[in-house]
Design a protein around this motif. Structure first.
Motif, PDB file in Angstrom:
ATOM      1  N   ALA A  33       0.851  -1.193   0.000  1.00 52.48           N
ATOM      2  CA  ALA A  33       0.000   0.000   0.000  1.00 52.48           C
ATOM      3  C   ALA A  33       0.883   1.239   0.000  1.00 52.48           C
ATOM      4  O   ALA A  33       1.968   1.240   0.575  1.00 52.48           O
ATOM      5  CB  ALA A  33      -0.913   0.011   1.220  1.00 52.48           C
ATOM      6  N   LEU A  34       0.405   2.272  -0.662  1.00 51.75           N
ATOM      7  CA  LEU A  34       1.052   3.574  -0.636  1.00 51.75           C
ATOM      8  C   LEU A  34       0.142   4.489   0.171  1.00 51.75           C
ATOM      9  O   LEU A  34      -0.996   4.751  -0.228  1.00 51.75           O
ATOM     10  CB  LEU A  34       1.256   4.125  -2.042  1.00 51.75           C
ATOM     11  N   LEU A  35       0.629   4.931   1.306  1.00 51.01           N
ATOM     12  CA  LEU A  35      -0.145   5.801   2.190  1.00 51.01           C
ATOM     13  C   LEU A  35       0.315   7.234   1.980  1.00 51.01           C
ATOM     14  O   LEU A  35       1.505   7.539   2.108  1.00 51.01           O
ATOM     15  CB  LEU A  35       0.053   5.395   3.652  1.00 51.01           C
ATOM     16  N   THR A  36      -0.623   8.101   1.639  1.00 47.76           N
ATOM     17  CA  THR A  36      -0.319   9.503   1.389  1.00 47.76           C
ATOM     18  C   THR A  36      -1.008  10.356   2.439  1.00 47.76           C
ATOM     19  O   THR A  36      -2.152  10.097   2.803  1.00 47.76           O
ATOM     20  CB  THR A  36      -0.814   9.915  -0.013  1.00 47.76           C
ATOM     21  N   VAL A  37      -0.286  11.366   2.909  1.00 42.48           N
ATOM     22  CA  VAL A  37      -0.836  12.296   3.896  1.00 42.48           C
ATOM     23  C   VAL A  37      -0.535  13.713   3.419  1.00 42.48           C
ATOM     24  O   VAL A  37       0.630  14.067   3.220  1.00 42.48           O
ATOM     25  CB  VAL A  37      -0.199  12.078   5.286  1.00 42.48           C
TER      26      VAL A  37
END
Length: 72
Positions: A33-37
């Motif tokens: 998963a690529l988690l972006t904030v």
């Protein structure tokens, strides 16, 4: 790969070691998963460095906030 944009609640849930939030963190660590904030979310959440906050921040991609989006 799953792409997820996180809000402050998700970061707080990770910090509080909530099961579903930790699953996202683990998926990011495994490259699933690529988690972006967005930058403003990090600003809202950050209260100083701890081992866990540093791990969370290292596991996410911090996305810049273009002025056009900020004005919207």
């Amino acid at each position: 790969m799953r792409r997820l944009t996180l809000d402050t609640g998700a970061l707080i849930a990770m910090e509080r070691r909530k099961h579903r939030a930790l699953l996202m963190l683990d998926a990011a660590a495994r490259g699933e998963a690529l988690l972006t904030v967005p930058v403003p979310i990090v600003t809202e959440w950050w209260r100083g460095s701890t081992a866990l906050r540093d791990r969370i921040l290292a596991s996410v991609e911090v996305a810049p906030l273009p002025p056009s989006v900020a004005r919207a």
